[in-house]
Write a protein that holds these residues in place. Structure first.
Motif, PDB file in Angstrom:
ATOM      1  N   GLU A 104       0.832  -1.360   0.025  1.00 18.70           N
ATOM      2  CA  GLU A 104      -0.026   0.035   0.031  1.00 18.70           C
ATOM      3  C   GLU A 104       0.976   1.256   0.050  1.00 18.70           C
ATOM      4  O   GLU A 104       1.637   1.349   0.929  1.00 18.70           O
ATOM      5  N   MET A 105       0.744   1.885  -0.919  1.00 20.15           N
ATOM      6  CA  MET A 105       1.522   3.296  -1.089  1.00 20.15           C
ATOM      7  C   MET A 105       0.818   4.478  -0.514  1.00 20.15           C
ATOM      8  O   MET A 105      -0.103   4.548  -0.441  1.00 20.15           O
ATOM      9  N   GLY A 106       1.550   5.439  -0.173  1.00 21.78           N
ATOM     10  CA  GLY A 106       1.109   6.694   0.548  1.00 21.78           C
ATOM     11  C   GLY A 106       0.208   7.470  -0.559  1.00 21.78           C
ATOM     12  O   GLY A 106      -0.778   7.994  -0.107  1.00 21.78           O
ATOM     13  N   THR A 107       0.788   7.629  -1.719  1.00 25.49           N
ATOM     14  CA  THR A 107       0.141   8.599  -2.672  1.00 25.49           C
ATOM     15  C   THR A 107      -0.254   7.806  -4.023  1.00 25.49           C
ATOM     16  O   THR A 107       0.623   7.055  -4.219  1.00 25.49           O
ATOM     17  N   ASP A 108      -1.109   8.292  -4.912  1.00 22.98           N
ATOM     18  CA  ASP A 108      -1.220   7.764  -6.157  1.00 22.98           C
ATOM     19  C   ASP A 108       0.153   8.043  -7.094  1.00 22.98           C
ATOM     20  O   ASP A 108       0.737   6.972  -7.919  1.00 22.98           O
ATOM     21  N   GLU A 138       3.406   8.113  -6.042  1.00 17.25           N
ATOM     22  CA  GLU A 138       4.179   7.132  -5.358  1.00 17.25           C
ATOM     23  C   GLU A 138       3.982   5.785  -6.176  1.00 17.25           C
ATOM     24  O   GLU A 138       5.053   5.156  -6.571  1.00 17.25           O
TER      25      GLU A 138
END
Length: 98
Positions: A20-24, A26
């Motif tokens: 799971e990434m912090g932002t789209d 990233e």
């Protein structure tokens, strides 16, 4: 958060996982930079997770909600059970009900 998906029986990795990434941004950068790269001698595939296809039908509930019970001498319901031998899973299910 990261999760490696493991086989329920053996506990060994199934060869994929989810991050799971912090932002789209990233996530897109990770896909662009890592997809197709070599990791410890293996070519990796990095992509955005997709929803499960509903064409296979809904997944059966785990646990005691419905389905066959041990000792009731009925084969498991649904298209996965085949009387002619079928998959190893079908064989195991029949062995448990004896």
């Amino acid at each position: 958060m990261a999760a490696v998906i493991k086989d329920r029986i053996s506990g060994r990795s199934r060869g994929f996982g989810f991050v799971e990434m912090g932002t789209d941004e990233e996530a897109q950068r990770a896909i662009t930079e890592l997809n197709g790269k070599d990791l410890r001698g293996r070519n990796i595939s990095v992509s955005e997770a997709r929803e499960r296809s509903e064409s296979r039908g809904p997944r059966p509930a785990m646990g005691g909600s419905g389905g066959s019970r041990f000792g009731d001498n009925r084969p498991p319901a649904g298209p996965r059970f085949r009387k002619d031998g079928g998959s190893r899973r079908g064989v195991r299910a029949r062995k448990r009900s004896l």
